[in-house]
Design an enzyme around this catalytic site. Structure first.
Site, mmCIF file in Angstrom:
data_model
loop_
_atom_site.group_PDB
_atom_site.id
_atom_site.type_symbol
_atom_site.label_atom_id
_atom_site.label_comp_id
_atom_site.label_asym_id
_atom_site.label_seq_id
_atom_site.Cartn_x
_atom_site.Cartn_y
_atom_site.Cartn_z
ATOM 1 C CE LYS A 1 53.585 47.063 84.778
ATOM 2 N NZ LYS A 1 52.186 46.669 84.857
ATOM 3 N NE ARG B 1 50.585 49.595 79.369
ATOM 4 C CZ ARG B 1 50.953 49.975 80.585
ATOM 5 N NH1 ARG B 1 52.199 50.305 80.831
ATOM 6 N NH2 ARG B 1 50.060 50.016 81.550
ATOM 7 N NE ARG C 1 46.247 51.765 90.429
ATOM 8 C CZ ARG C 1 46.912 51.330 89.368
ATOM 9 N NH1 ARG C 1 48.119 50.832 89.509
ATOM 10 N NH2 ARG C 1 46.371 51.367 88.167
ATOM 11 N NE ARG D 1 46.746 55.339 87.546
ATOM 12 C CZ ARG D 1 47.510 54.375 87.044
ATOM 13 N NH1 ARG D 1 48.591 53.981 87.673
ATOM 14 N NH2 ARG D 1 47.180 53.816 85.897
ATOM 15 N NE ARG E 1 44.827 50.638 83.453
ATOM 16 C CZ ARG E 1 44.158 51.140 84.498
ATOM 17 N NH1 ARG E 1 43.121 51.949 84.303
ATOM 18 N NH2 ARG E 1 44.523 50.863 85.708
HETATM 19 P P1 ADP Z 1 49.039 50.389 85.211
HETATM 20 O O1 ADP Z 1 49.483 50.688 86.594
HETATM 21 O O2 ADP Z 1 47.558 50.181 85.083
HETATM 22 O O3 ADP Z 1 49.836 49.297 84.553
HETATM 23 P P2 ADP Z 1 50.505 52.611 84.028
HETATM 24 O O4 ADP Z 1 50.692 53.640 85.072
HETATM 25 O O5 ADP Z 1 51.686 51.773 83.681
HETATM 26 O O6 ADP Z 1 49.239 51.718 84.371
HETATM 27 O O7 ADP Z 1 49.970 53.297 82.684
HETATM 28 C C1 ADP Z 1 48.795 54.087 82.680
HETATM 29 C C2 ADP Z 1 48.364 54.382 81.233
HETATM 30 O O8 ADP Z 1 49.442 55.049 80.531
HETATM 31 C C3 ADP Z 1 48.085 53.140 80.380
HETATM 32 O O9 ADP Z 1 46.757 52.680 80.553
HETATM 33 C C4 ADP Z 1 48.347 53.684 78.962
HETATM 34 O O10 ADP Z 1 47.261 54.456 78.485
HETATM 35 C C5 ADP Z 1 49.516 54.620 79.172
HETATM 36 N N1 ADP Z 1 50.819 53.950 78.946
HETATM 37 C C6 ADP Z 1 51.775 53.678 79.889
HETATM 38 N N2 ADP Z 1 52.833 53.059 79.346
HETATM 39 C C7 ADP Z 1 52.555 52.916 78.025
HETATM 40 C C8 ADP Z 1 53.238 52.348 76.916
HETATM 41 N N3 ADP Z 1 54.451 51.760 77.051
HETATM 42 N N4 ADP Z 1 52.632 52.399 75.698
HETATM 43 C C9 ADP Z 1 51.442 52.956 75.544
HETATM 44 N N5 ADP Z 1 50.742 53.511 76.530
HETATM 45 C C10 ADP Z 1 51.272 53.499 77.765
#
Ligand code: ADP
Length: 191
Positions: free
Chosen positions: A13, A89, A128, A130, A141
């Site tokens: 994404k 989410r 990745r 991170r 996750r």
């Molecule tokens: P990924 O690339 O794994 O989808 P993101 O960069 O989108 O991860 O998000 C990293 C972390 O930030 C998530 O695991 C969560 O803890 C938090 N987070 C991001 N967006 C949201 C959201 N809309 N609601 C709650 N927590 C969020």
């Protein structure tokens, strides 16, 4: 153009949203990026969000919803639109967004789900590397995704507004497929 990009962690994404945002010249709004920025700057929000992110859990809605309202009411979003990545989410976030977009008179054009099988996700996330990409957090996750985020797909499907793109291909192929979808008439989206 206003786009909601959905998909599991590791679906690509972030990369796709950044590419499309650049091509379409619209802001890329990633809740993950905004949160990581807050953590890096040790703001009050960052300090509250950090432990949830490290555990692979969702940051509580009261923190996230204020953050998204703040971002979507900034001037740059009024001009050409936006692409949302990482939000909504869970179903409460999706309901909140529906109400907010109605309030600010910015209906979305597309909700697109990037579909990627689980095996590919785990491999990609491990590569990745991170900070929050350890095996335990990744597993958590994906569990959070299945329990809380996957129902968001049905939320848009029930409204007849969901489109799907196969994300289990090369980055360029996925970008091309996404662009193709975004060129279709939004009023026929999901049909
Ligand atoms: P990924 O690339 O794994 O989808 P993101 O960069 O989108 O991860 O998000 C990293 C972390 O930030 C998530 O695991 C969560 O803890 C938090 N987070 C991001 N967006 C949201 C959201 N809309 N609601 C709650 N927590 C969020």
């Amino acid at each position: 153009m206003r786009v909601i990009l959905l998909g599991p962690p590791g679906a690509g994404k972030g990369t796709q949203a950044a590419t499309l945002a650049e091509k379409e010249n619209i802001p890329h709004i990633s809740t993950g990026d905004i949160l990581r920025q807050h953590v890096a700057e040790a703001t009050s929000l960052g300090q509250q969000a950090k432990s949830y992110m490290e555990a692979g859990d969702l940051v509580p809605d009261d923190l996230i919803l204020a953050m998204i309202r703040d971002r979507l009411t900034q001037e740059d979003t009024k001009q050409r639109g936006w692409i949302l990545d990482g939000f909504p989410r869970n179903v409460d976030q999706a309901s909140f967004l529906e109400q907010l977009l109605w309030e600010i008179e910015q209906p979305f054009d597309y909700a697109v789900n990037l579909e990627v099988p689980d095996e590919t996700l785990v491999t990609r996330l491990l590569q990745r590397g991170r900070d929050d990409d350890t095996e335990t957090t990744i597993r958590r996750r994906l569990q959070v995704y299945r329990e809380q985020t996957a129902p968001v797909i049905d939320f848009y499907r029930q409204r007849d507004r969901l489109q799907s793109v196969n994300g289990d291909r090369s980055m360029a192929e996925v970008t091309a497929a996404l662009q193709g979808t975004l060129q279709e008439n939004p009023s026929t989206a999901g049909k």
